[in-house]
Design an enzyme around this catalytic site. Sequence first.
Site, PDB file in Angstrom:
ATOM      1  N   ARG A 115     -30.085 -54.393   9.126  1.00  0.00           N
ATOM      2  CA  ARG A 115     -28.768 -53.768   9.232  1.00  0.00           C
ATOM      3  C   ARG A 115     -28.680 -53.021  10.548  1.00  0.00           C
ATOM      4  O   ARG A 115     -29.686 -52.550  11.069  1.00  0.00           O
ATOM      5  CB  ARG A 115     -28.556 -52.785   8.078  1.00  0.00           C
ATOM      6  CG  ARG A 115     -28.106 -53.447   6.789  1.00  0.00           C
ATOM      7  CD  ARG A 115     -27.792 -52.433   5.713  1.00  0.00           C
ATOM      8  NE  ARG A 115     -28.980 -51.749   5.259  1.00  0.00           N
ATOM      9  CZ  ARG A 115     -29.288 -50.498   5.519  1.00  0.00           C
ATOM     10  NH1 ARG A 115     -28.454 -49.748   6.220  1.00  0.00           N
ATOM     11  NH2 ARG A 115     -30.391 -49.956   5.086  1.00  0.00           N
ATOM     12  N   TYR A 150     -27.394 -61.692   9.178  1.00  0.00           N
ATOM     13  CA  TYR A 150     -28.506 -61.114   8.436  1.00  0.00           C
ATOM     14  C   TYR A 150     -28.094 -60.210   7.277  1.00  0.00           C
ATOM     15  O   TYR A 150     -27.330 -59.257   7.474  1.00  0.00           O
ATOM     16  CB  TYR A 150     -29.441 -60.312   9.364  1.00  0.00           C
ATOM     17  CG  TYR A 150     -30.582 -59.748   8.570  1.00  0.00           C
ATOM     18  CD1 TYR A 150     -31.685 -60.529   8.295  1.00  0.00           C
ATOM     19  CD2 TYR A 150     -30.496 -58.495   7.997  1.00  0.00           C
ATOM     20  CE1 TYR A 150     -32.693 -60.060   7.485  1.00  0.00           C
ATOM     21  CE2 TYR A 150     -31.498 -58.013   7.175  1.00  0.00           C
ATOM     22  CZ  TYR A 150     -32.603 -58.807   6.929  1.00  0.00           C
ATOM     23  OH  TYR A 150     -33.585 -58.341   6.112  1.00  0.00           O
ATOM     24  N   LYS A 191     -24.297 -53.702   0.429  1.00  0.00           N
ATOM     25  CA  LYS A 191     -24.098 -52.324   0.909  1.00  0.00           C
ATOM     26  C   LYS A 191     -22.630 -52.072   1.306  1.00  0.00           C
ATOM     27  O   LYS A 191     -22.106 -50.993   1.070  1.00  0.00           O
ATOM     28  CB  LYS A 191     -25.004 -52.037   2.105  1.00  0.00           C
ATOM     29  CG  LYS A 191     -26.465 -52.363   1.893  1.00  0.00           C
ATOM     30  CD  LYS A 191     -27.152 -51.432   0.935  1.00  0.00           C
ATOM     31  CE  LYS A 191     -28.666 -51.637   1.018  1.00  0.00           C
ATOM     32  NZ  LYS A 191     -29.425 -50.969   0.007  1.00  0.00           N
ATOM     33  N   HIS A 209     -26.807 -45.304  -4.505  1.00  0.00           N
ATOM     34  CA  HIS A 209     -27.935 -46.111  -4.016  1.00  0.00           C
ATOM     35  C   HIS A 209     -29.143 -45.854  -4.927  1.00  0.00           C
ATOM     36  O   HIS A 209     -30.105 -45.214  -4.532  1.00  0.00           O
ATOM     37  CB  HIS A 209     -28.224 -45.678  -2.574  1.00  0.00           C
ATOM     38  CG  HIS A 209     -29.130 -46.593  -1.837  1.00  0.00           C
ATOM     39  ND1 HIS A 209     -29.781 -46.208  -0.684  1.00  0.00           N
ATOM     40  CD2 HIS A 209     -29.495 -47.884  -2.038  1.00  0.00           C
ATOM     41  CE1 HIS A 209     -30.508 -47.216  -0.228  1.00  0.00           C
ATOM     42  NE2 HIS A 209     -30.358 -48.234  -1.022  1.00  0.00           N
ATOM     43  N   SER A 260     -35.627 -45.215   2.240  1.00  0.00           N
ATOM     44  CA  SER A 260     -36.478 -46.407   2.345  1.00  0.00           C
ATOM     45  C   SER A 260     -37.944 -46.002   2.530  1.00  0.00           C
ATOM     46  O   SER A 260     -38.245 -44.870   2.912  1.00  0.00           O
ATOM     47  CB  SER A 260     -36.010 -47.298   3.490  1.00  0.00           C
ATOM     48  OG  SER A 260     -35.967 -46.552   4.665  1.00  0.00           O
ATOM     49  N   CYS A 311     -40.174 -45.573   0.181  1.00  0.00           N
ATOM     50  CA  CYS A 311     -40.690 -44.681  -0.863  1.00  0.00           C
ATOM     51  C   CYS A 311     -41.052 -45.446  -2.134  1.00  0.00           C
ATOM     52  O   CYS A 311     -41.348 -44.848  -3.160  1.00  0.00           O
ATOM     53  CB  CYS A 311     -39.674 -43.587  -1.188  1.00  0.00           C
ATOM     54  SG  CYS A 311     -39.508 -42.344   0.106  1.00  0.00           S
ATOM     55  N   ASP A 345     -31.479 -51.435  -6.801  1.00  0.00           N
ATOM     56  CA  ASP A 345     -30.921 -50.893  -5.555  1.00  0.00           C
ATOM     57  C   ASP A 345     -29.647 -50.074  -5.735  1.00  0.00           C
ATOM     58  O   ASP A 345     -29.492 -49.047  -5.096  1.00  0.00           O
ATOM     59  CB  ASP A 345     -30.651 -52.056  -4.581  1.00  0.00           C
ATOM     60  CG  ASP A 345     -30.449 -51.588  -3.153  1.00  0.00           C
ATOM     61  OD1 ASP A 345     -31.099 -50.607  -2.756  1.00  0.00           O
ATOM     62  OD2 ASP A 345     -29.639 -52.199  -2.428  1.00  0.00           O
ATOM     63  N   ARG A 352     -37.429 -60.830   3.909  1.00  0.00           N
ATOM     64  CA  ARG A 352     -36.875 -60.596   2.570  1.00  0.00           C
ATOM     65  C   ARG A 352     -36.996 -61.797   1.641  1.00  0.00           C
ATOM     66  O   ARG A 352     -37.113 -62.934   2.091  1.00  0.00           O
ATOM     67  CB  ARG A 352     -35.380 -60.288   2.704  1.00  0.00           C
ATOM     68  CG  ARG A 352     -35.059 -59.059   3.531  1.00  0.00           C
ATOM     69  CD  ARG A 352     -35.015 -57.818   2.684  1.00  0.00           C
ATOM     70  NE  ARG A 352     -34.924 -56.602   3.474  1.00  0.00           N
ATOM     71  CZ  ARG A 352     -34.583 -55.421   2.956  1.00  0.00           C
ATOM     72  NH1 ARG A 352     -34.297 -55.318   1.687  1.00  0.00           N
ATOM     73  NH2 ARG A 352     -34.549 -54.338   3.709  1.00  0.00           N
TER      74      ARG A 352
HETATM   75  O1  SAT Z   1     -30.134 -55.506   4.570  1.00  0.00           O
HETATM   76  S1  SAT Z   1     -29.785 -54.863   3.290  1.00  0.00           S
HETATM   77  O2  SAT Z   1     -28.822 -53.789   3.537  1.00  0.00           O
HETATM   78  O3  SAT Z   1     -29.222 -55.817   2.371  1.00  0.00           O
HETATM   79  C1  SAT Z   1     -31.156 -54.213   2.609  1.00  0.00           C
HETATM   80  C2  SAT Z   1     -31.454 -52.885   3.158  1.00  0.00           C
HETATM   81  O4  SAT Z   1     -31.478 -52.701   4.375  1.00  0.00           O
HETATM   82  O5  SAT Z   1     -31.674 -51.960   2.352  1.00  0.00           O
HETATM   83 MN    MN Z   2     -31.202 -50.193  -0.584  1.00  0.00          MN
END
Ligand code: SAT
Ligand code: MN
Length: 585
Positions: free
Chosen positions: A69, A197, A206, A226, A248, A250, A277, A369
């Site tokens: 992201r 991506y 998101k 979240h 993130s 954790c 998530d 991923r």
């Molecule tokens: O790339 S995503 O937003 O789908 C996953 C993430 O970065 O938490």
């Molecule tokens: Mn997330």
Amino acid sequence: MYNNIHVKNWVEEVAKLTQPAEIVWCDGSEEERERLTKEAISTGEMIELNQEELPGCLYHRTAENDVARVEHLTFICTTEKDDAGPTNNWMEKTLAYAKLGTLFNGAMKGRTMYVIPYIMGPAFSSFSKVGIEVTDSIYVVLNMRIMTRMGKIAMDMLGDSPNFVRGLHSKGTVDPEKRMICHFPEDNAIWSINSAYGGNVLLGKKCFALRIASYLGRKEGWMAEHMLILGIENPKGEIKYVTAAFPSACGKTNLAMMVPPESFAKEGYKVWTVGDDIAWLRIGEDGRLWAVNPEAGFFGVAPGTSMKSNPNALLTTKKNTIFTNVALTENKTVWWENMGVEAPDKLIDWKGNEWTPGCGTKAAHPNSRFTAPACQCPSISSEWENPAGVPISAMIFGGRRAKVAPLVYQSFSWNHGVFVGATMASETTAAATGAVGVVRRDPMAMLPFIGYNVGDYFAHWIEMGKKIPNPPAIFNVNWFRTDDNGKFIWPGFGDNLRVILWILKRVAGEVDAVETPIGYLPKPEDIDLTGLDDINIDTIKELLSIDKETWAQEVKEQKEFLSKFDRLPAEIKDEYEALVKRLGL
Ligand code: SAT
Ligand code: MN
């Protein structure tokens, strides 16, 4: 092929702008999956993996400049700047449409435009909402198929309503200089261009389920958070649900799919995954807060996923999964760092180059991923698609703190819990770029995902507290305390269940606690250590200690952080003052 006039008109409008060679309306059928998969393989966009070992699985590489992201290119586009607030990039709405209009103009020339109707949330649930994503990426279509309820079912749910999130995506030229991910909460719209991506392009995730949904939630009296959703079953077969939010790195996915320690499993404890998530939360008729997972799949980080760290995640990815930017073996299977399997002698890395162990680079991108159907998860809850959701007993916040936060504490009240979430922080690890041990504040783990002014977001939390007759209790956890040698004290992973069981006992009123300036802490003997050899009651005492000087520094930093928000609710300020007073500072 669909009759909704609002969808038709909008798609026509978009097609006029982007000028695709053809338009394909997705129906979500099996036939469609096969056809698109074949096509994606024939063009080289996807690679078919070893169908004996990984049936139904596909492999994809993104451009090297397009692997995560892009928060600095993500915008909230509203009329007034203040409505985006100090934590978002803002662009004036009409200016954003003009800029994007230029970029989208003819962007799909010679390409197929896919129209993807999809539902976030279980079909026909009162929690759920419909989106339409228009994209020129077949990769997006195949991913959305896994991550959402997609196709005809979504159009059936929409009926003739104009009420859907309009998502427009084009991979364009994948030029990072011209990449923009724009949200128009006032118009229920998302425009994303020049990326291919994950979170930039799977617009249901998101962009919709957090940024747009958080805005809608405030307007409509619910919450988009979240958070993972987890069910804990005791030996009597009673199941209690909790949600948890972490920044993130954790171990959020690991917690969502946690395996109980052996002695607990033997006794009959079970852990059920509802979501990993995102949680959409509404007040139920019984006055409790209920949650659904709006997604239908997991878009999880591959590196580090092993049979040891997260067997449920790994097992979920054994079929019908899309792997992105991991390494490819000669045998057309997948590999990544810390998979718990020794690296083969030869691999093709995520960039498409030959790779050998010890060559000095990573074979899989650190943010590579898997996209896998949630229903394949061995620990998936039988309630995960219940249109009514699951009732939430506790909400858990957490972060990675070497010294400050104790293993667990309970907030005194809803408002105090909101303050705990608002001041949540995590220390950076070596895995992320930049300095190690730097404190990053990340309110409710929502910093990059709040679709409006952060002060109004806190106010919405406070308002919700007033409206929920039986709100969940709010806790904070920290699995990452270190000793004087920098070693983690708490074992984490499945043993985190021991902490969650204390949380559930508190909620049920079955256990006393120690009142401290920061909240209610467990009596050390109330954390069940059965079967844990390395940890004794003294270790627990250490994990539960609160150092006054450390906290004096902590509240100073909290104040500095909160002072940046001009719409901060009085309740948050009051909670801050009360904490300072309790600490005797
Ligand atoms: O790339 S995503 O937003 O789908 C996953 C993430 O970065 O938490
Ligand atoms: Mn997330």
